[in-house]
Design a protein around this motif. Structure first.
Motif, mmCIF file in Angstrom:
data_model
loop_
_atom_site.group_PDB
_atom_site.id
_atom_site.type_symbol
_atom_site.label_atom_id
_atom_site.label_comp_id
_atom_site.label_asym_id
_atom_site.label_seq_id
_atom_site.Cartn_x
_atom_site.Cartn_y
_atom_site.Cartn_z
ATOM 1 N N UNK A 83 5.169 -28.677 -5.735
ATOM 2 C CA UNK A 83 5.106 -27.670 -6.811
ATOM 3 C C UNK A 83 3.756 -26.945 -6.744
ATOM 4 N N UNK A 84 3.751 -25.613 -6.942
ATOM 5 C CA UNK A 84 2.481 -24.900 -6.888
ATOM 6 C C UNK A 84 1.714 -25.050 -8.188
ATOM 7 N N UNK A 85 0.455 -24.607 -8.175
ATOM 8 C CA UNK A 85 -0.423 -24.801 -9.331
ATOM 9 C C UNK A 85 0.001 -23.960 -10.522
ATOM 10 N N UNK A 86 0.760 -22.890 -10.303
ATOM 11 C CA UNK A 86 1.155 -22.007 -11.394
ATOM 12 C C UNK A 86 2.310 -22.573 -12.205
ATOM 13 N N UNK A 87 2.997 -23.555 -11.640
ATOM 14 C CA UNK A 87 4.132 -24.142 -12.357
ATOM 15 C C UNK A 87 3.979 -25.650 -12.382
ATOM 16 N N UNK A 88 3.757 -26.202 -13.555
ATOM 17 C CA UNK A 88 3.551 -27.641 -13.685
ATOM 18 C C UNK A 88 4.335 -28.151 -14.886
ATOM 19 N N UNK A 89 5.052 -29.256 -14.694
ATOM 20 C CA UNK A 89 5.779 -29.850 -15.806
ATOM 21 C C UNK A 89 5.228 -31.241 -16.077
ATOM 22 N N UNK A 90 5.323 -31.662 -17.324
ATOM 23 C CA UNK A 90 4.814 -32.970 -17.724
ATOM 24 C C UNK A 90 5.812 -34.052 -17.325
ATOM 25 N N UNK A 91 5.389 -35.314 -17.436
ATOM 26 C CA UNK A 91 6.285 -36.431 -17.130
ATOM 27 C C UNK A 91 7.497 -36.441 -18.058
ATOM 28 N N UNK A 92 7.264 -36.110 -19.326
ATOM 29 C CA UNK A 92 8.369 -36.078 -20.298
ATOM 30 C C UNK A 92 9.382 -35.004 -19.928
ATOM 31 N N UNK A 93 8.892 -33.803 -19.570
ATOM 32 C CA UNK A 93 9.795 -32.726 -19.159
ATOM 33 C C UNK A 93 10.557 -33.095 -17.896
ATOM 34 N N UNK A 94 9.901 -33.806 -16.998
ATOM 35 C CA UNK A 94 10.549 -34.236 -15.763
ATOM 36 C C UNK A 94 11.677 -35.219 -16.069
ATOM 37 N N UNK A 106 17.857 -40.986 -23.167
ATOM 38 C CA UNK A 106 17.638 -42.373 -22.761
ATOM 39 C C UNK A 106 16.497 -42.499 -21.754
ATOM 40 N N UNK A 107 16.572 -41.717 -20.687
ATOM 41 C CA UNK A 107 15.522 -41.807 -19.664
ATOM 42 C C UNK A 107 14.151 -41.465 -20.242
ATOM 43 N N UNK A 108 14.115 -40.424 -21.099
ATOM 44 C CA UNK A 108 12.839 -39.989 -21.676
ATOM 45 C C UNK A 108 12.248 -41.045 -22.600
#
Length: 295
Positions: free
Chosen positions: A1-12, A90-92
């Motif tokens: 993933x590039x630096x301009x787009x980052x998601x958190x662990x929760x979003x993942x 559930x996963x989150x």
């Protein structure tokens, strides 16, 4: 993933769970429909293949592939919504509870135990069961009938309106008690899964192969399914449309099934369910793990 787009662990976790739930449900929905109908069959006939053939005959429309396909995929919308949301929640929440527990024991320089996995999975399952119970009530009632059957819900929104009108808001939480008891299946499954995963992958930098995910997911699902299946069957009976007027309690239902259908009655629908859950579980966990890598 590039630096301009980052998601958190929760979003993942949310995105991975949604994707896994959506794909799994799309592939295995017809077997889920058969499982529900077999679970709701009150006859004392416990011959697996006879019951299976009976339900197939009710779905199959001679000379009409389109109608048969429509019957097989009846209720796909609530099933897609329910499973996608359920796996996402559930996963989150499971990840959240595990991380919280890990921080607590980190000071002790220790690792998570099977009990930690079990506690986290049970907490996540209880939250998921409460939030998604309304969609499972709708799903059970829609899948238990063909669209042309008398009293059948015509669609998801018709079901919502009729439950509110005929039973009130609490009607959406019918079968919640066995759902809560059934949380132990998910808790047991994830405990076995994560315990196996930790034994195989004792280093966070080690990447597991697909066949290892399949082995862990199949083993954990079969053990948990056969242990908790009677609770799942009773939940379907309590949520069924036929229970609106009778308003059976769990204790009454258990006695009725035992005396009318025998011990085998508690395992009705288990064959199509096993056929369904093995590929479903493999798809869910494999897609979930691979999507986490991608995200």
């Amino acid at each position: 993933m590039n630096k301009e787009f980052h998601i958190t662990n929760t979003q993942r976790e949310i995105l991975s769970g949604l994707t896994a739930g959506f794909l799994t449900t799309t592939v295995t929905h017809p077997l889920d429909l058969l499982k529900i109908r077999l679970q709701l069959d009150p006859s004392s006939n416990t011959k697996v293949f006879q019951n299976f053939k009976k339900q197939i005959n009710l779905i199959y429309v001679k000379y009409s592939f389109a109608q048969t396909f429509q019957n097989l995929y009846r209720g796909i919308l609530p099933n897609l919504i329910g499973n996608s949301l359920a796996w996402s929640i559930y996963f989150t929440s499971y990840r959240t509870f595990k991380d919280y527990r890990h921080k607590e024991i980190e000071r002790l320089d220790s690792n998570l135990t099977s009990l930690d996995y079990l506690t986290s999975a049970f907490a996540a399952g209880s939250l998921t069961a409460f939030l998604t119970n309304p969609i499972w009530v709708l799903k059970t009632r829609i899948l238990s009938t063909n669209k042309s059957d008398p009293g059948a819900y015509t669609n998801l929104f018709d079901g919502i309106k009729r439950i509110l009108k005929e039973e009130g808001i609490l009607g959406f939480w019918k079968g919640f008690l066995p759902s809560l008891l059934g949380v132990s299946q998910g808790a047991l499954q994830f405990t076995i899964y994560d315990t196996l995963k930790y034994q195989i992958k004792n280093d966070d930098h080690v990447k597991l192969e697909i066949y290892e995910y399949l082995y862990m997911s199949c083993t954990s699902k079969i053990i948990s399914l056969m242990t908790i299946y009677p609770i799942q069957m009773m939940k379907s009976r309590l949520q069924a449309y036929e229970n609106i007027t009778e308003r059976k309690k769990l204790r009454t239902l258990i006695k009725q099934i035992y005396y009318r259908e025998g011990i085998q009655g508690f395992y009705k629908g288990v064959v199509p369910n096993i056929i369904r859950v093995l590929p479903a579980t493999c798809i869910t966990f494999s897609v979930y793990e691979e999507m986490k890598k991608i995200f």
